[in-house]
Design a protein around this motif. Structure first.
Motif, PDB file in Angstrom:
ATOM      1  N   GLY A  32      46.029 -35.616  54.696  1.00  0.00           N
ATOM      2  CA  GLY A  32      46.950 -34.686  55.646  1.00  0.00           C
ATOM      3  C   GLY A  32      46.848 -35.291  56.619  1.00  0.00           C
ATOM      4  N   HIS A  33      46.086 -35.273  57.091  1.00  0.00           N
ATOM      5  CA  HIS A  33      45.480 -35.168  58.644  1.00  0.00           C
ATOM      6  C   HIS A  33      46.432 -36.071  58.724  1.00  0.00           C
ATOM      7  N   GLU A  54      46.613 -46.724  54.941  1.00  0.00           N
ATOM      8  CA  GLU A  54      45.834 -46.217  54.297  1.00  0.00           C
ATOM      9  C   GLU A  54      45.051 -47.086  53.128  1.00  0.00           C
ATOM     10  N   ASN A  62      40.320 -36.634  50.250  1.00  0.00           N
ATOM     11  CA  ASN A  62      40.214 -35.202  50.080  1.00  0.00           C
ATOM     12  C   ASN A  62      41.198 -34.458  49.767  1.00  0.00           C
ATOM     13  N   MET A  63      41.952 -35.112  50.084  1.00  0.00           N
ATOM     14  CA  MET A  63      43.834 -34.775  50.757  1.00  0.00           C
ATOM     15  C   MET A  63      43.691 -34.265  48.753  1.00  0.00           C
ATOM     16  N   ASN A  66      40.899 -31.562  47.361  1.00  0.00           N
ATOM     17  CA  ASN A  66      40.301 -30.093  47.109  1.00  0.00           C
ATOM     18  C   ASN A  66      41.297 -28.921  47.105  1.00  0.00           C
ATOM     19  N   THR A  67      40.975 -27.997  47.209  1.00  0.00           N
ATOM     20  CA  THR A  67      41.247 -26.968  46.449  1.00  0.00           C
ATOM     21  C   THR A  67      41.727 -25.639  47.050  1.00  0.00           C
ATOM     22  N   ILE A  69      42.859 -23.622  49.799  1.00  0.00           N
ATOM     23  CA  ILE A  69      42.546 -22.612  50.354  1.00  0.00           C
ATOM     24  C   ILE A  69      42.311 -22.481  51.660  1.00  0.00           C
ATOM     25  N   VAL A 198      41.507 -50.653  56.757  1.00  0.00           N
ATOM     26  CA  VAL A 198      40.690 -50.940  57.842  1.00  0.00           C
ATOM     27  C   VAL A 198      39.966 -51.845  58.208  1.00  0.00           C
ATOM     28  N   THR A 356      34.138 -29.310  54.569  1.00  0.00           N
ATOM     29  CA  THR A 356      34.083 -28.324  53.453  1.00  0.00           C
ATOM     30  C   THR A 356      35.873 -27.772  53.795  1.00  0.00           C
ATOM     31  N   GLY A 358      39.273 -28.622  56.013  1.00  0.00           N
ATOM     32  CA  GLY A 358      39.832 -28.896  57.391  1.00  0.00           C
ATOM     33  C   GLY A 358      41.578 -28.924  56.239  1.00  0.00           C
ATOM     34  N   PHE A 359      41.321 -29.160  55.141  1.00  0.00           N
ATOM     35  CA  PHE A 359      43.143 -28.849  54.335  1.00  0.00           C
ATOM     36  C   PHE A 359      43.457 -27.530  55.039  1.00  0.00           C
ATOM     37  N   LYS A 360      43.070 -26.212  55.689  1.00  0.00           N
ATOM     38  CA  LYS A 360      44.237 -25.850  55.925  1.00  0.00           C
ATOM     39  C   LYS A 360      44.535 -25.298  57.505  1.00  0.00           C
TER      40      LYS A 360
HETATM   41  C1  LIG Z   1      36.177 -30.242  46.549  1.00  0.00           C
HETATM   42  C2  LIG Z   1      37.200 -30.287  47.740  1.00  0.00           C
HETATM   43  C3  LIG Z   1      37.315 -28.752  47.873  1.00  0.00           C
HETATM   44  C4  LIG Z   1      38.272 -28.573  49.272  1.00  0.00           C
HETATM   45  N1  LIG Z   1      38.818 -26.911  48.860  1.00  0.00           N
HETATM   46  C5  LIG Z   1      38.464 -27.327  50.507  1.00  0.00           C
HETATM   47  C6  LIG Z   1      39.551 -25.497  50.529  1.00  0.00           C
HETATM   48  O1  LIG Z   1      39.948 -25.375  49.514  1.00  0.00           O
HETATM   49  N2  LIG Z   1      40.041 -25.600  51.682  1.00  0.00           N
HETATM   50  C7  LIG Z   1      39.896 -26.377  52.782  1.00  0.00           C
HETATM   51  O2  LIG Z   1      40.849 -25.959  54.164  1.00  0.00           O
HETATM   52  N3  LIG Z   1      39.458 -27.583  52.540  1.00  0.00           N
HETATM   53  C8  LIG Z   1      39.316 -27.491  51.640  1.00  0.00           C
HETATM   54  N4  LIG Z   1      38.546 -29.007  51.814  1.00  0.00           N
HETATM   55  C9  LIG Z   1      38.267 -30.288  52.643  1.00  0.00           C
HETATM   56  C10 LIG Z   1      40.338 -31.174  53.077  1.00  0.00           C
HETATM   57  O3  LIG Z   1      40.151 -31.558  51.694  1.00  0.00           O
HETATM   58  C11 LIG Z   1      39.387 -32.055  54.189  1.00  0.00           C
HETATM   59  O4  LIG Z   1      39.127 -31.410  55.121  1.00  0.00           O
HETATM   60  C12 LIG Z   1      40.875 -32.816  54.600  1.00  0.00           C
HETATM   61  O5  LIG Z   1      41.059 -33.090  53.131  1.00  0.00           O
HETATM   62  C13 LIG Z   1      40.250 -34.172  55.093  1.00  0.00           C
HETATM   63  O6  LIG Z   1      41.736 -34.759  56.227  1.00  0.00           O
HETATM   64  P1  LIG Z   1      42.045 -35.468  54.448  1.00  0.00           P
HETATM   65  O7  LIG Z   1      43.363 -34.244  54.371  1.00  0.00           O
HETATM   66  O8  LIG Z   1      43.543 -36.139  56.003  1.00  0.00           O
HETATM   67  O9  LIG Z   1      41.458 -36.469  54.420  1.00  0.00           O
HETATM   68  P2  LIG Z   1      41.304 -37.126  53.411  1.00  0.00           P
HETATM   69  O10 LIG Z   1      42.665 -36.963  51.979  1.00  0.00           O
HETATM   70  O11 LIG Z   1      40.074 -37.909  52.410  1.00  0.00           O
HETATM   71  O12 LIG Z   1      42.122 -38.588  53.770  1.00  0.00           O
HETATM   72  C14 LIG Z   1      41.139 -39.595  54.811  1.00  0.00           C
HETATM   73  C15 LIG Z   1      42.152 -40.918  54.343  1.00  0.00           C
HETATM   74  O13 LIG Z   1      41.216 -41.809  55.191  1.00  0.00           O
HETATM   75  C16 LIG Z   1      41.154 -43.452  54.517  1.00  0.00           C
HETATM   76  N5  LIG Z   1      40.787 -43.955  55.255  1.00  0.00           N
HETATM   77  C17 LIG Z   1      39.813 -44.511  54.678  1.00  0.00           C
HETATM   78  N6  LIG Z   1      39.113 -45.021  55.634  1.00  0.00           N
HETATM   79  C18 LIG Z   1      40.153 -46.164  55.547  1.00  0.00           C
HETATM   80  C19 LIG Z   1      40.344 -47.276  55.723  1.00  0.00           C
HETATM   81  N7  LIG Z   1      39.533 -48.261  56.496  1.00  0.00           N
HETATM   82  N8  LIG Z   1      41.652 -47.547  55.796  1.00  0.00           N
HETATM   83  C20 LIG Z   1      42.538 -47.401  55.226  1.00  0.00           C
HETATM   84  N9  LIG Z   1      42.651 -45.740  55.333  1.00  0.00           N
HETATM   85  C21 LIG Z   1      40.868 -45.462  55.180  1.00  0.00           C
HETATM   86  C22 LIG Z   1      40.820 -42.573  52.744  1.00  0.00           C
HETATM   87  O14 LIG Z   1      41.235 -43.294  51.606  1.00  0.00           O
HETATM   88  C23 LIG Z   1      41.803 -41.249  52.504  1.00  0.00           C
HETATM   89  O15 LIG Z   1      43.128 -41.117  52.155  1.00  0.00           O
HETATM   90  C24 LIG Z   1      37.853 -29.683  50.381  1.00  0.00           C
HETATM   91  C25 LIG Z   1      37.542 -30.834  49.800  1.00  0.00           C
HETATM   92  C26 LIG Z   1      37.039 -31.553  48.755  1.00  0.00           C
HETATM   93  C27 LIG Z   1      36.592 -32.318  48.441  1.00  0.00           C
END
Ligand SMILES: Cc1cc2nc3c(=O)[nH]c(=O)nc-3n(C[C@H](O)[C@H](O)[C@H](O)COP(=O)(O)OP(=O)(O)OC[C@H]3O[C@@H](n4cnc5c(N)ncnc54)[C@H](O)[C@@H]3O)c2cc1C
Ligand SMILES: [Zn+2]
Lengths: 406, 140
Positions: A32-33, A54, A62-63, A66-67, A69, A198, A356, A358-360
């Motif tokens: 997501g980020h 990616e 984590n995207m 996550n749950t 919220i 990467v 825990t 970062g979705f929000k």
């Molecule tokens: C069980 C669970 C419940 C949660 N519940 C909530 C909630 O209710 N509310 C809330 O606000 N947050 C929640 N979170 C936290 C939230 O999911 C994360 O903070 C947020 O998703 C992080 O940002 P992201 O989406 O970019 O992460 P990610 O989706 O993890 O994105 C990071 C990406 O980087 C990629 N990557 C890693 N290394 C490399 C590399 N070397 N080269 C290329 N790509 C790479 C990974 O494959 C991954 O796809 C929860 C997390 C979990 C695990």
């Protein structure tokens, strides 16, 4: 309330281009980020010759786990500012992205079970109101009115003594959020490259000038790290350290049920939180597993513990079944606040430590991180979250608002 | 759930233990000489290894003693258990596996509800006969 129909799964959302040999900026991590950052780089800063790399499939980290919220009732001014900004963006994004990802502002309740909880919660409600965040204190009877299936009897181990309530908080469909951003990114010309890991960085002195990947070397002027649980691994490749520990975080769902749970209920004290997904599953989570872990799985006793808490708070759940459990890798910091800003490596920027919760924060992380990447300077909303705070001591301790909660 | 062999009590369920984070992080020898940057390193920065990690555990509901453990943070496989104050033992593993930056991370293709597969570059449990047992002389 009835269970809802999910939007039709669109056939085509983005191209799958081959990586080019160079881009103006490269975002590492297609969660997501990373996607939100690319979207705002293109939309707000006109940077369209950029790529999101990616290593797996789009938003499968984590995207996907996550749950969902979404709330902004954090204690400190800096956190309230960035999370509230995110919430305001959530309120306009379905229209802006032309994609209904079912953002449902059904409210979030944070229960208080001890006198300490009550004091801390009331303090937070006061702080929230001063910061323009909608927040109320509910007594147990009001808790029961909002969520009739909650057990507010005082003969349980940790009786409900009240709750904070944020009416504008809620949940959204996480996958659809990612797809909504990805489609707009693609429309704006951003290359989204999946299965592209990467594996190293090219540097000219202390300046990053490219990334090495399993699909070849890509030259670039700027790199933005959005790798959540893998942030430390990437930082190590680039030659610096992050104050991050990666932990497993688990969640689970039940089978589908008739709508019984109208809001979102979280309890830091007994370590569980529950909502009911649009389709009808009860969605539950708890705290992280104690040990460091990159395995996307955790230990069973964490699930057992959270189910015990859930059944005491919601006696009717005793008849439900666990259908599926899973885990993600969350990037935690010692003050439970994210890290967004510059790094010791020139032209390399980092957005991580959302742990825990970062979705929000997704839209505000993307918006402010894009600003920092484009201009090389902090955004007013992410300035306080720079790495320097671990040296100045200006920590933003959100354990009360963030601990088990998300 | 981890099954951890306490050097004093033998194999016990993970729920009896408390996690203590990275091992071998000494208190600064001359605290007065540290600047803010160095203090930050000591207070807030710890290794976050993907792969074999030396960490501390406390057998809190057993003998209440601390000990060190080498554990793979990707497979969760326990490689060695050894007393506080002794150096990190050499666990012989394939060279490529040592690095957390190996290019084929096992979790890149797993889904949320399945255990990570063990790819060629991660540490196969079979390659580590010392798994879950203390090295000779480590107990007492
Ligand atoms: C069980 C669970 C419940 C949660 N519940 C909530 C909630 O209710 N509310 C809330 O606000 N947050 C929640 N979170 C936290 C939230 O999911 C994360 O903070 C947020 O998703 C992080 O940002 P992201 O989406 O970019 O992460 P990610 O989706 O993890 O994105 C990071 C990406 O980087 C990629 N990557 C890693 N290394 C490399 C590399 N070397 N080269 C290329 N790509 C790479 C990974 O494959 C991954 O796809 C929860 C997390 C979990 C695990
Ligand atoms: Zn013991």
């Amino acid at each position: 309330m009835s269970t809802e129909q999910l939007p039709e799964h669109p056939e085509f959302l983005w191209r799958n281009p081959e990586p080019k040999s160079s881009y103006d900026a490269v975002i590492v991590g297609g969660g997501g980020h990373g996607l939100a950052t690319a979207y705002y780089l293109a939309k707000n800063h006109g940077m369209t010759n950029i790529a999101v790399l990616e290593k797996g499939w789009l938003a499968g980290g984590n995207m996907a786990r996550n749950t969902t919220i979404i709330r902004s009732n954090y204690l400190w001014d800096e956190s309230a500012a960035i999370y509230e900004h995110a919430l305001k963006l959530w309120e306009i994004l379905p229209e802006e992205l032309e994609y209904d990802f079912l953002f449902s502002q059904r409210g979030v309740m944070n229960l208080a079970h001890t006198l300490g909880d009550v004091r801390e919660s009331m303090r937070r409600v006061g702080a929230n109101q001063l910061n323009g965040v909608d927040a109320e204190w509910l007594d147990p009877q009001q808790v029961k009115e909002l969520c009739p299936i909650l057990n507010i009897n005082d003969n349980i181990r940790y009786p409900v003594m009240g709750a904070t309530y944020q009416p504008r908080a809620g949940i959204a469909k996480h996958d659809h959020v990612a797809w909504a951003f990805a489609r707009k990114c693609d429309e704006l010309g951003v290359d989204i490259i999946q299965n592209c890991e990467v594996t190293g960085f090219l540097k000219d002195g202390n300046r990053v000038v490219g990334v090495k990947t399993n699909r070849g070397t890509i030259h670039t002027e700027k790199v933005g790290l959005c790798a959540a649980g893998h942030s430390s691994v990437l930082a190590e490749m680039a030659g610096f350290r992050l104050p991050i520990q990666s932990h497993p975080l688990q969640a689970l769902v039940s089978e589908l049920h008739e709508p019984v749970h109208p809001t979102v209920v979280m309890s830091n004290h007994v370590h569980v939180y529950v909502s009911q997904a649009h389709k009808g599953e009860l969605v539950m989570g708890a705290g992280v597993d104690s040990y460091n872990g990159y395995g996307q799985r955790g230990s069973f006793h964490v699930i057992e513990h959270q189910m015990a808490a859930a059944v005491e708070l919601f006696p009717i759940f005793a008849r439900a079944h666990v259908l599926r459990t899973w885990g993600g890798i969350v990037d935690t910091t010692l003050d439970a606040s994210p890290i967004v800003g510059t790094t010791p490596v020139e032209n390399m920027f980092v957005n991580c430590g959302w742990g825990t919760g970062g979705f929000k924060g997704t839209p505000a992380a993307g918006l402010t991180f894009a600003h920092t990447i484009a201009t090389g300077t902090p955004h007013t909303l992410n300035k306080a979250f720079a790495l320097e705070r671990f040296e100045t001591g200006a920590l933003i301790d959100e354990h009360g608002a963030a601990a088990v909660a998300h | 759930m981890l099954l951890i062999s306490c050097p004093n009590c033998g194999p016990r369920d993970e729920t009896e233990f408390h996690y203590g984070g990275q091992a071998h992080v000494p208190y600064p020898e001359n605290p007065n000489a540290l600047n803010d940057k160095e203090w930050a390193q000591f207070l807030f920065y710890r290794d976050n290894t993907k792969g074999i990690f030396a960490e501390r555990w406390l057998h809190s509901t057993g003998c209440r003693q601390w000990f060190n453990m080498l554990r793979d943070t990707l497979t969760y496989d326990i490689q060695a258990i050894y007393p506080m104050g002794t150096p990190r033992p050499d666990v012989t593993v394939p060279a490529a596996a040592e690095s957390g930056t190996a290019s084929t991370a096992a979790d890149s293709t797993t889904t949320g509800d399945s255990a990570p597969s063990i790819s060629a570059s991660s540490i196969a449990p079979a390659a580590t006969p010392a798994s879950a047992t203390a090295p000779k002389g480590a107990t007492k």
